[in-house]
Design an enzyme around this catalytic site. Structure first.
Site, PDB file in Angstrom:
ATOM      1  N   THR A 136     -12.542   4.531   6.906  1.00 36.45           N
ATOM      2  CA  THR A 136     -13.211   4.137   5.676  1.00 36.45           C
ATOM      3  C   THR A 136     -13.197   2.620   5.573  1.00 36.45           C
ATOM      4  O   THR A 136     -12.577   1.922   6.364  1.00 36.45           O
ATOM      5  CB  THR A 136     -12.496   4.735   4.448  1.00 36.45           C
ATOM      6  OG1 THR A 136     -11.225   4.098   4.289  1.00 36.45           O
ATOM      7  CG2 THR A 136     -12.288   6.233   4.616  1.00 36.45           C
TER       8      THR A 136
ATOM      9  N   LYS B 189       1.114   4.103  -2.958  1.00 35.70           N
ATOM     10  CA  LYS B 189       0.748   5.495  -2.749  1.00 35.70           C
ATOM     11  C   LYS B 189       1.928   6.434  -3.010  1.00 35.70           C
ATOM     12  O   LYS B 189       1.751   7.567  -3.465  1.00 35.70           O
ATOM     13  CB  LYS B 189       0.205   5.687  -1.331  1.00 35.70           C
ATOM     14  CG  LYS B 189      -1.153   5.064  -1.109  1.00 35.70           C
ATOM     15  CD  LYS B 189      -2.154   5.501  -2.156  1.00 35.70           C
ATOM     16  CE  LYS B 189      -3.425   6.015  -1.627  1.00 35.70           C
ATOM     17  NZ  LYS B 189      -4.413   6.401  -2.661  1.00 35.70           N
TER      18      LYS B 189
ATOM     19  N   TYR C 273       0.824  -1.205   0.000  1.00 40.56           N
ATOM     20  CA  TYR C 273       0.000   0.000   0.000  1.00 40.56           C
ATOM     21  C   TYR C 273       0.868   1.269   0.000  1.00 40.56           C
ATOM     22  O   TYR C 273       0.654   2.181  -0.805  1.00 40.56           O
ATOM     23  CB  TYR C 273      -0.921  -0.007   1.213  1.00 40.56           C
ATOM     24  CG  TYR C 273      -1.762   1.237   1.334  1.00 40.56           C
ATOM     25  CD1 TYR C 273      -2.848   1.446   0.497  1.00 40.56           C
ATOM     26  CD2 TYR C 273      -1.461   2.225   2.285  1.00 40.56           C
ATOM     27  CE1 TYR C 273      -3.619   2.592   0.584  1.00 40.56           C
ATOM     28  CE2 TYR C 273      -2.227   3.363   2.388  1.00 40.56           C
ATOM     29  CZ  TYR C 273      -3.301   3.543   1.536  1.00 40.56           C
ATOM     30  OH  TYR C 273      -4.054   4.689   1.633  1.00 40.56           O
TER      31      TYR C 273
END
Length: 297
Positions: free
Chosen positions: A210, A177, A173
């Site tokens: 989220t 990013k 991840y």
């Protein structure tokens, strides 16, 4: 180099969005849903780019347009942009919000590791594909990034990991990013070189509560997700930086904007891009890797 500044901003400061058209990817949950519905409430024509039309029908308010696209697929995002152009749509902004953090190694149908495909390749291809239909007084492409890319010193591989045995969720991840931030800076450099009015901006939500926090398979990953949710901002709080970046008429190209890590700090901080994403050599390598991935048979 963009200057550093800090200021208070809430959605109540949002300027009238009537007359603006904005695409928001990943718009059926979390940050994307907040961004899409807030912009629509302010008068914008929002096109929600979604994978699941059934879910879109359930969660999106009436009058908000939804179009199907898989942001992990080069073919899908390319077709999506072509349909927008064929329909005569002129965009004021693209918000590349859709993202993934997967607990296990997985390849897309196009053979790309899915975290990389969703967070790096898809957004980059979509950004380039919509450039011909971006217009208006202050067109921009907003990448929803991660503050990890500002803080890491690790220079990740310039392309997707291809060995399932070496896969680790957090590293994949953060690497993705960081690469995505590098591409946003690279896009801005290319736009400036051509004299384009389009601005490339990176917004990060801080640690936001989220659905991505729940994308875990092992016990350790699930515990980490629970801790993250305890420390996280609400999606409404986390979405502020993206809303500002997508709407501020004077936003500076090439900046990185978001809240501090401390949850009680509700200001936005606009700073230059730092870390590996600021390295021209890394940006060039990632750009070349994405070009290769986008043309894979």
């Amino acid at each position: 180099m963009p200057s550093t500044r800090t200021f208070a901003w809430t959605p109540s400061d949002l300027p009238d969005q009537r007359g603006r058209t904005v695409v928001v990817t990943g718009a059926t949950s979390g940050l994307g849903l907040v961004v899409a519905t807030t912009l629509a409430a302010a008068g914008a024509h929002v096109i929600a780019a979604v994978r699941d039309p059934g879910k879109a029908a359930r969660v999106l308010p009436d009058g908000l347009e939804a179009r199907v696209v898989d942001t992990a697929s080069v073919a899908s995002v390319t077709a999506f942009a072509r349909r927008l152009a064929a329909d005569g749509i002129i965009l004021d902004a693209l918000v590349n919000n859709a993202g993934a953090s997967l607990g296990a190694f997985e390849r897309t149908d196009e053979g790309i590791e899915r975290t990389w495909a969703t967070n790096v390749v898809g957004p980059a291809v979509l950004a380039d594909a919509v450039l011909p239909i971006l217009g208006g007084p202050a067109p921009r492409i907003v990448l929803v990034g991660s503050n990890f890319s500002q803080r890491t010193r690790r220079v990740p591989p310039a392309e997707a990991l291809d060995d399932p045995r070496r896969y680790a969720q957090l590293r994949a991840y953060v690497d993705s990013k960081t690469a995505a931030a590098a591409l946003a800076v690279d896009l801005g450099e290319r736009l400036r070189a051509t004299g384009s009015d389009v601005r490339s901006v990176i917004a990060h939500p801080g640690v936001a509560a989220t659905g991505m926090n729940g994308q875990a398979e092992t016990l350790t990953q699930r515990i980490g997700g629970r801790i993250a949710r305890l420390l996280a901002r609400t999606p409404e709080d986390g979405a502020r930086s993206t809303l500002w970046a997508a709407t501020d008429p004077d936003v500076t190209e090439g900046v990185f904007v978001g809240p501090a890590l401390r949850r009680g700090d509700h200001r936005l901080h606009v700073v230059p891009v730092r870390g590996p994403a600021a390295d021209p050599a890394f940006r060039s390598a990632v750009h070349a890797a994405v070009q290769r991935a986008a043309t894979m048979p």
